[in-house]
Design an enzyme around this catalytic site. Structure first.
Site, PDB file in Angstrom:
ATOM      1  N   GLU A 265       1.115  -0.848  -0.410  1.00 53.89           N
ATOM      2  CA  GLU A 265      -0.012   0.170   0.337  1.00 53.89           C
ATOM      3  C   GLU A 265       0.938   0.728  -0.188  1.00 53.89           C
ATOM      4  O   GLU A 265       1.376   1.454   1.369  1.00 53.89           O
ATOM      5  CB  GLU A 265      -0.596  -0.347   1.058  1.00 53.89           C
TER       6      GLU A 265
ATOM      7  N   CYS B 245      -1.999   9.353   2.576  1.00 51.51           N
ATOM      8  CA  CYS B 245      -1.636   8.671   0.670  1.00 51.51           C
ATOM      9  C   CYS B 245      -2.799   9.080   0.263  1.00 51.51           C
ATOM     10  O   CYS B 245      -2.428   8.979  -1.210  1.00 51.51           O
ATOM     11  CB  CYS B 245      -1.202   7.147   0.995  1.00 51.51           C
TER      12      CYS B 245
HETATM   13  P1  NAD Z   1      10.134   6.770   4.193  1.00 52.35           P
HETATM   14  O1  NAD Z   1       9.274   5.783   2.347  1.00 52.35           O
HETATM   15  O2  NAD Z   1      11.901   6.630   3.951  1.00 52.35           O
HETATM   16  O3  NAD Z   1       9.537   5.890   4.551  1.00 52.35           O
HETATM   17  C1  NAD Z   1       8.415   5.331   4.741  1.00 52.35           C
HETATM   18  C2  NAD Z   1       8.207   4.205   6.279  1.00 52.35           C
HETATM   19  O4  NAD Z   1       8.776   3.090   5.861  1.00 52.35           O
HETATM   20  C3  NAD Z   1       8.632   4.663   7.310  1.00 52.35           C
HETATM   21  O5  NAD Z   1       7.788   4.499   8.243  1.00 52.35           O
HETATM   22  C4  NAD Z   1       9.892   3.689   8.073  1.00 52.35           C
HETATM   23  O6  NAD Z   1      10.274   3.140   8.933  1.00 52.35           O
HETATM   24  C5  NAD Z   1       9.444   2.882   6.821  1.00 52.35           C
HETATM   25  N1  NAD Z   1      10.700   2.459   5.850  1.00 52.35           N
HETATM   26  C6  NAD Z   1      11.880   2.918   5.318  1.00 52.35           C
HETATM   27  N2  NAD Z   1      12.353   2.535   4.671  1.00 52.35           N
HETATM   28  C7  NAD Z   1      12.481   0.991   5.016  1.00 52.35           C
HETATM   29  C8  NAD Z   1      13.260  -0.192   4.883  1.00 52.35           C
HETATM   30  N3  NAD Z   1      14.091  -0.458   3.685  1.00 52.35           N
HETATM   31  N4  NAD Z   1      12.493  -0.958   5.372  1.00 52.35           N
HETATM   32  C9  NAD Z   1      11.559  -1.280   5.656  1.00 52.35           C
HETATM   33  N5  NAD Z   1      10.717   0.510   6.535  1.00 52.35           N
HETATM   34  C10 NAD Z   1      11.164   1.236   5.689  1.00 52.35           C
HETATM   35  O7  NAD Z   1      10.747   8.295   3.709  1.00 52.35           O
HETATM   36  P2  NAD Z   1       9.920   8.960   4.575  1.00 52.35           P
HETATM   37  O8  NAD Z   1      10.603   9.889   5.280  1.00 52.35           O
HETATM   38  O9  NAD Z   1       9.500   8.769   6.085  1.00 52.35           O
HETATM   39  O10 NAD Z   1       8.756   9.579   4.103  1.00 52.35           O
HETATM   40  C11 NAD Z   1       8.356   9.998   2.569  1.00 52.35           C
HETATM   41  C12 NAD Z   1       7.359   9.633   1.573  1.00 52.35           C
HETATM   42  O11 NAD Z   1       6.764   8.122   1.974  1.00 52.35           O
HETATM   43  C13 NAD Z   1       6.696  10.479   2.297  1.00 52.35           C
HETATM   44  O12 NAD Z   1       6.681  11.762   1.918  1.00 52.35           O
HETATM   45  C14 NAD Z   1       5.389   9.774   1.195  1.00 52.35           C
HETATM   46  O13 NAD Z   1       5.461  10.252   0.130  1.00 52.35           O
HETATM   47  C15 NAD Z   1       5.286   8.934   2.441  1.00 52.35           C
HETATM   48  N6  NAD Z   1       4.787   7.620   3.008  1.00 52.35           N
HETATM   49  C16 NAD Z   1       3.363   6.966   2.736  1.00 52.35           C
HETATM   50  C17 NAD Z   1       2.758   6.493   3.660  1.00 52.35           C
HETATM   51  C18 NAD Z   1       1.312   5.675   3.707  1.00 52.35           C
HETATM   52  O14 NAD Z   1       0.939   5.868   4.045  1.00 52.35           O
HETATM   53  N7  NAD Z   1       1.345   5.399   2.105  1.00 52.35           N
HETATM   54  C19 NAD Z   1       3.468   6.508   4.624  1.00 52.35           C
HETATM   55  C20 NAD Z   1       4.410   7.487   4.898  1.00 52.35           C
HETATM   56  C21 NAD Z   1       5.501   7.853   4.396  1.00 52.35           C
END
Ligand code: NAD
Length: 479
Positions: free
Chosen positions: A250, A284
């Site tokens: 998702e 999202c």
């Molecule tokens: P990110 O992609 O680094 O992290 C998003 C989430 O994924 C965090 O909870 C993080 O702990 C987890 N994550 C990151 N790298 C991971 C990995 N290798 N394995 C497992 N989990 C991992 O980014 P961010 O800086 O936290 O957010 C950036 C962007 O991500 C946001 O601006 C948004 O576009 C998107 N986002 C989307 C949702 C959603 O509900 N779809 C939620 C959070 C962030």
């Protein structure tokens, strides 16, 4: 009171101590340290894998009624403890207390829905060509699952995956969001008190990349579920693909909002301002590319600005606050860069545009007009409190513009004309389309995207599909 948070492995909490590394949990409204969070190393991950593997050997044969009872208990406990869970979530995630409480109370319903649906995981008999053969199709839990959930809706994202895994007869290792861990920790505790056996649900925190690559690589894990950014989702899907593991994703979106000329402007602006600034835009399915019919755009912008200026930004614990801080500093840096890019490309800034001075990750509710379609704002998910507005004249053309990005999570349309509504419903490329209201995310309706926004639905009648394997059994009953 906010307390240190541990790992939860095989029914035991492992709190930060000299043997367990930890990180600080920070209040995004004040930048004060709230508590320490224990981080998993390889030893903990191995323990969690072992616990989930052993628990699965029993839980997979549990009756549907037993699983349903656990989920009903979860539902009841959440409702009785919603206030305290919400208060802690406001402290670590930042959203206003009323929003946090609504998230917790509403998401209790996910447990209830899964409790009901898990009693209906039917197989079927297929008439055989040979009358001496019985052909049956059965559903079996896929096995040990691992899941990764983000910080924007800590309770919502985690409970959906926990209920689906547990209700299907799977066991789970979940890595929660290190920035907003309290709601997920509360859930692990609630599932245990609801009667879920030790090892069926394990909770870890730490270095996301190390944890996800270790768990996905393990032969114990059969399925991977992730909610978060498209970039990370692609990495995890690739890791899972290398081992041919089941995946549900998702991921992010960039929801188009198309407002046709026949719309009731005041009603639509009220709804959109409410939806856009909820959770400071870190959603999202947040409405995020606004296309307004050229004949009403001036009136729309005036009305929207008036309502936006009334959005009160502040600490989520203040009952007057409508919009809390961004959850972390990264979101502010990203958003600021996207806004600056739009302004350099020629967009007009009508409100906000920068962070609020002082401590905390507060950002001003922002409105931009005439944002070029090739600006970052119109190409990347902004994930913040910003409304970019552009005019359109022709419905078919604007639908094509809405569909031109690789995202396909949510889309919104507003029109009092039934034919236009039908054109929007038919033409928009998104996993979820909401017309004339904000109607997504119910427990009984599927939640998920298409295109690069991911695959696999959470919620609805589809919710268990990701956690079950289909097995065909052909038996010669008479020789
Ligand atoms: P990110 O992609 O680094 O992290 C998003 C989430 O994924 C965090 O909870 C993080 O702990 C987890 N994550 C990151 N790298 C991971 C990995 N290798 N394995 C497992 N989990 C991992 O980014 P961010 O800086 O936290 O957010 C950036 C962007 O991500 C946001 O601006 C948004 O576009 C998107 N986002 C989307 C949702 C959603 O509900 N779809 C939620 C959070 C962030």
């Amino acid at each position: 009171m906010y307390k240190d948070i541990g790992l939860f492995i095989n029914g035991e909490w492992i709190y930060p101590d000299s043997n367990t590394p930890c990180i600080d949990v920070i209040n995004p409204s004040t930048h004060e340290r709230l508590a320490r969070l224990a981080c998993a190393d390889v030893r903990h991950l191995d323990d969690a894998l072992q616990a989930a593997r052993l628990a699965f050997a029993q839980w997979r044969f549990s009756s549907a009624e037993a699983r349903s009872n656990v989920l009903y208990n979860v539902y009841r406990i959440i409702l009785s403890e919603a206030e305290s869970i919400a208060a802690l979530m406001t402290l670590d995630q930042g959203k206003p207390l009323a929003e946090a409480l609504a998230e917790v109370r509403f998401c209790a319903e996910h447990a209830k829905w899964h409790a009901e649906e898990c009693k209906r995981l039917y197989g079927r008999l297929v008439p055989a060509r040979n009358p001496k053969v019985r052909q049956s199709v059965v559903k079996r839990p896929v096995g040990v699952c691992c899941a990764f959930t983000p910080w924007n809706f800590p309770f919502n994202q985690a409970i959906r995956k926990m209920c689906a895994a547990v209700g299907a007869g799977c066991t789970l290792i979940l890595k929660g969001p290190e920035e907003a861990p309290s709601a997920v920790a509360a859930l692990a505790d609630i599932f245990q008190r609801a009667g879920l056996p030790a090892g069926c649900l394990n909770l870890v925190w730490g270095n996301p990349e190390q944890i996800s690559s270790y768990l996905i690589d393990s032969p114990v894990v059969a399925k991977v579920s992730f909610t978060g950014s498209i970039a990370v989702g692609k990495k995890l899907a690739a890791l899972a693909g290398a081992k041919m593991k089941r995946v549900s994703m998702e991921l992010g979106g960039h929801a188009a909002v198309i407002v046709c000329a026949s719309s009731n402007i005041d009603k639509v602006c009220t709804l959109l301002v409410d939806a856009k600034f909820r959770n400071a835009g870190q959603i999202c399915i947040s409405p995020s590319r606004f296309f307004i019919h050229e004949s009403i755009i001036d009136e729309f912008v005036t009305c929207l600005l008036e309502k936006t200026r009334k959005v009160r930004v502040g600490d989520g614990m203040d009952p007057q606050t409508k919009m809390g801080p961004m959850c972390n500093e990264r979101q502010i840096t990203r958003l600021q860069a996207i806004i600056e890019d739009s302004l350099a490309a020629g967009a007009n800034l009508l409100a906000g545009g920068s962070r609020v001075d002082g401590p905390g990750n507060f950002f001003q509710p922002t409105v931009l007009t005439n944002v070029p379609l090739d600006a970052r704002m119109m190409q990347e998910e902004p994930f913040g409190p910003v409304i970019p507005i552009n005019p359109f004249s022709d419905l078919a053309t604007v639908i094509a513009v809405a569909n031109s990005l690789p995202y396909g999570l949510a889309a919104y349309g507003f029109s009092e004309d039934r034919n236009e509504c039908a054109t929007l419903a038919e033409g928009l490329e998104a996993g979820m389309i909401s017309l004339n209201h904000y109607g997504l995310g119910m427990p009984e309706t599927p939640f998920g995207g298409i295109k690069e926004s991911g695959y696999g639905s959470e919620g609805g009648a589809e919710t268990y599909d990701n956690y079950l394997s289909t097995v065909f059994i052909s038996e010669l009953t008479q020789s």
